[in-house]
Design a protein around this motif. Structure first.
Motif, PDB file in Angstrom:
ATOM      1  N   ASP A 266      74.853 -71.647  -4.794  1.00 14.60           N
ATOM      2  CA  ASP A 266      75.975 -72.379  -5.356  1.00 14.60           C
ATOM      3  C   ASP A 266      77.271 -71.579  -5.268  1.00 14.60           C
ATOM      4  O   ASP A 266      78.338 -72.124  -4.969  1.00 14.60           O
ATOM      5  CB  ASP A 266      75.684 -72.754  -6.818  1.00 14.60           C
ATOM      6  CG  ASP A 266      74.644 -73.865  -6.899  1.00 14.60           C
ATOM      7  OD1 ASP A 266      74.311 -74.452  -5.852  1.00 14.60           O
ATOM      8  OD2 ASP A 266      74.165 -74.140  -8.015  1.00 14.60           O
ATOM      9  N   ALA A 267      77.205 -70.258  -5.533  1.00 11.69           N
ATOM     10  CA  ALA A 267      78.401 -69.422  -5.434  1.00 11.69           C
ATOM     11  C   ALA A 267      78.913 -69.381  -3.995  1.00 11.69           C
ATOM     12  O   ALA A 267      80.123 -69.416  -3.743  1.00 11.69           O
ATOM     13  CB  ALA A 267      78.090 -68.004  -5.912  1.00 11.69           C
ATOM     14  N   LEU A 268      77.972 -69.340  -3.058  1.00 10.29           N
ATOM     15  CA  LEU A 268      78.334 -69.328  -1.641  1.00 10.29           C
ATOM     16  C   LEU A 268      79.052 -70.620  -1.253  1.00 10.29           C
ATOM     17  O   LEU A 268      80.099 -70.612  -0.593  1.00 10.29           O
ATOM     18  CB  LEU A 268      77.041 -69.146  -0.832  1.00 10.29           C
ATOM     19  CG  LEU A 268      77.103 -68.962   0.675  1.00 10.29           C
ATOM     20  CD1 LEU A 268      77.972 -67.777   1.041  1.00 10.29           C
ATOM     21  CD2 LEU A 268      75.695 -68.781   1.236  1.00 10.29           C
ATOM     22  N   VAL A 269      78.511 -71.750  -1.692  1.00 10.71           N
ATOM     23  CA  VAL A 269      79.104 -73.048  -1.361  1.00 10.71           C
ATOM     24  C   VAL A 269      80.481 -73.188  -2.014  1.00 10.71           C
ATOM     25  O   VAL A 269      81.452 -73.623  -1.383  1.00 10.71           O
ATOM     26  CB  VAL A 269      78.169 -74.189  -1.816  1.00 10.71           C
ATOM     27  CG1 VAL A 269      78.863 -75.538  -1.726  1.00 10.71           C
ATOM     28  CG2 VAL A 269      76.895 -74.181  -0.973  1.00 10.71           C
ATOM     29  N   ALA A 270      80.592 -72.803  -3.276  1.00  8.17           N
ATOM     30  CA  ALA A 270      81.872 -72.944  -3.978  1.00  8.17           C
ATOM     31  C   ALA A 270      82.949 -72.104  -3.304  1.00  8.17           C
ATOM     32  O   ALA A 270      84.088 -72.554  -3.124  1.00  8.17           O
ATOM     33  CB  ALA A 270      81.722 -72.551  -5.446  1.00  8.17           C
ATOM     34  N   GLU A 271      82.602 -70.870  -2.895  1.00  5.71           N
ATOM     35  CA  GLU A 271      83.620 -70.034  -2.252  1.00  5.71           C
ATOM     36  C   GLU A 271      83.999 -70.593  -0.880  1.00  5.71           C
ATOM     37  O   GLU A 271      85.165 -70.518  -0.482  1.00  5.71           O
ATOM     38  CB  GLU A 271      83.134 -68.577  -2.136  1.00  5.71           C
ATOM     39  CG  GLU A 271      84.268 -67.652  -1.723  1.00  5.71           C
ATOM     40  CD  GLU A 271      83.929 -66.171  -1.912  1.00  5.71           C
ATOM     41  OE1 GLU A 271      83.111 -65.860  -2.793  1.00  5.71           O
ATOM     42  OE2 GLU A 271      84.503 -65.354  -1.181  1.00  5.71           O
ATOM     43  N   ALA A 272      83.035 -71.173  -0.181  1.00  3.31           N
ATOM     44  CA  ALA A 272      83.353 -71.774   1.125  1.00  3.31           C
ATOM     45  C   ALA A 272      84.323 -72.943   0.958  1.00  3.31           C
ATOM     46  O   ALA A 272      85.281 -73.096   1.721  1.00  3.31           O
ATOM     47  CB  ALA A 272      82.071 -72.228   1.820  1.00  3.31           C
ATOM     48  N   PHE A 273      84.117 -73.768  -0.048  1.00  2.00           N
ATOM     49  CA  PHE A 273      85.027 -74.885  -0.322  1.00  2.00           C
ATOM     50  C   PHE A 273      86.415 -74.371  -0.664  1.00  2.00           C
ATOM     51  O   PHE A 273      87.431 -74.863  -0.171  1.00  2.00           O
ATOM     52  CB  PHE A 273      84.510 -75.718  -1.499  1.00  2.00           C
ATOM     53  CG  PHE A 273      83.634 -76.857  -1.090  1.00  2.00           C
ATOM     54  CD1 PHE A 273      84.164 -78.114  -0.862  1.00  2.00           C
ATOM     55  CD2 PHE A 273      82.273 -76.687  -0.942  1.00  2.00           C
ATOM     56  CE1 PHE A 273      83.359 -79.168  -0.481  1.00  2.00           C
ATOM     57  CE2 PHE A 273      81.447 -77.734  -0.557  1.00  2.00           C
ATOM     58  CZ  PHE A 273      81.992 -78.979  -0.324  1.00  2.00           C
TER      59      PHE A 273
END
Lengths: 193, 193
Positions: free
Chosen positions: B57-64
């Motif tokens: 989730d942290a990875l996805v949020a930072e990518a967004f």
């Protein structure tokens, strides 16, 4: 969410089928949608579904269109401000619901696919814009607005509701009124396109 | 879509990983995202990805967040109208792209899930709103606006761009200018919340 529907057996079957389509779409997405499951959930024969909606895309587009009309209608009482506030409040309630959020995710996913569904969903949306344009043309005719561009009105209003829904949290009537007042005042202050 | 990135090796690795995340998200959606594939596509060791982003989730949020900042920045030249027009043009280009549409579908899907990702994406969005609010507060201070409510400005503007993108078709600079003019004129004409 599902208002009761007028009409006889045929209208009832239509309502059951379209409700089943939405439920399955919200649960499994577009790729998981199968006629068999739709028919089973709706409590009708699979052939009745095929006969009326020969393609999956037509079935999905009609389910979307019916959902929008029942849940966020565009009222026409003659008072444009009041009608827009009602429309936004209804849209806010539905866009914030789990089903509304799931359908919005699908709309984005569906519209990015090439082919029939993309065109059908575009048709649903342009049909709603045309209906709003007729409503706005009457508001121009009776002096409530100086010019009318349905997309330029609906984009900021419905768009703001959707932006809000992504965050979660209630969309209040006070917010709907302020939004409508800002956009109507802006249209009155600026020359049209 | 991917602008070149300043910085040394660490920044380069970050850029490669986040770009890989977006590419895989757009292709397979959230559920298909695996660290192994991210690392392989980025050309880095899987342990480097785990060390920096211990949860998916942290990875996805930072990518967004990174995608939004690089592709639709909020400029600050001091001229509010010009800055908003630039922002909307950039947003229109990215929202209409296949990657932008895929990410929007995911945002809707992600936000409807309970849990960490929902909160993280909400944080990305409220962070952008706070940055816009500071920009607007300065516009109020120097007399360009009578009151400032970032959500009430961004909702109609960004929302209109997204509504347009769902239909497909180009989002023109003329449309961005008219939208910004309508909303700014409306805010100037109506008492704040």
């Amino acid at each position: 969410m599902t208002a009761s529907r007028p009409g006889g057996r045929s209208a009832r079957v239509r309502g059951q089928v379209l409700a089943a389509v939405l439920e399955l779409l919200a649960r499994d997405g577009l790729r998981g949608l199968r006629y068999e499951e739709v028919a089973e959930l709706a409590g009708v024969h699979k052939t009745s579904v095929y006969r009326r909606w020969p393609t999956r895309d037509a079935l999905v587009a009609e389910a979307f269109s019916d959902f929008a009309e029942r849940n966020a209608p565009l009222p026409d009482t003659g008072d444009l401000r009041a009608d827009l506030v009602e429309y936004l409040c209804a849209l806010g309630a539905v866009a914030g619901s789990p089903q509304g959020r799931a359908l919005n995710a699908l709309r984005w996913a569906g519209i990015s696919e090439e082919g029939e569904l993309r065109e059908l969903l575009r048709g649903v949306w342009t049909g709603r814009l045309e209906s709003l344009q007729r409503r706005l043309d009457r508001a121009v005719a009776d002096g409530q607005l100086p010019w009318a561009d349905a997309e330029l009105l609906d984009g900021p209003l419905a768009g703001a509701v959707h932006q809000h829904a992504r965050l979660g949290g209630e969309f209040t009537r006070a917010r709907a009124e302020l939004l409508v007042d800002v956009v109507l005042a802006g249209i009155r202050a600026v020359p049209g396109p």
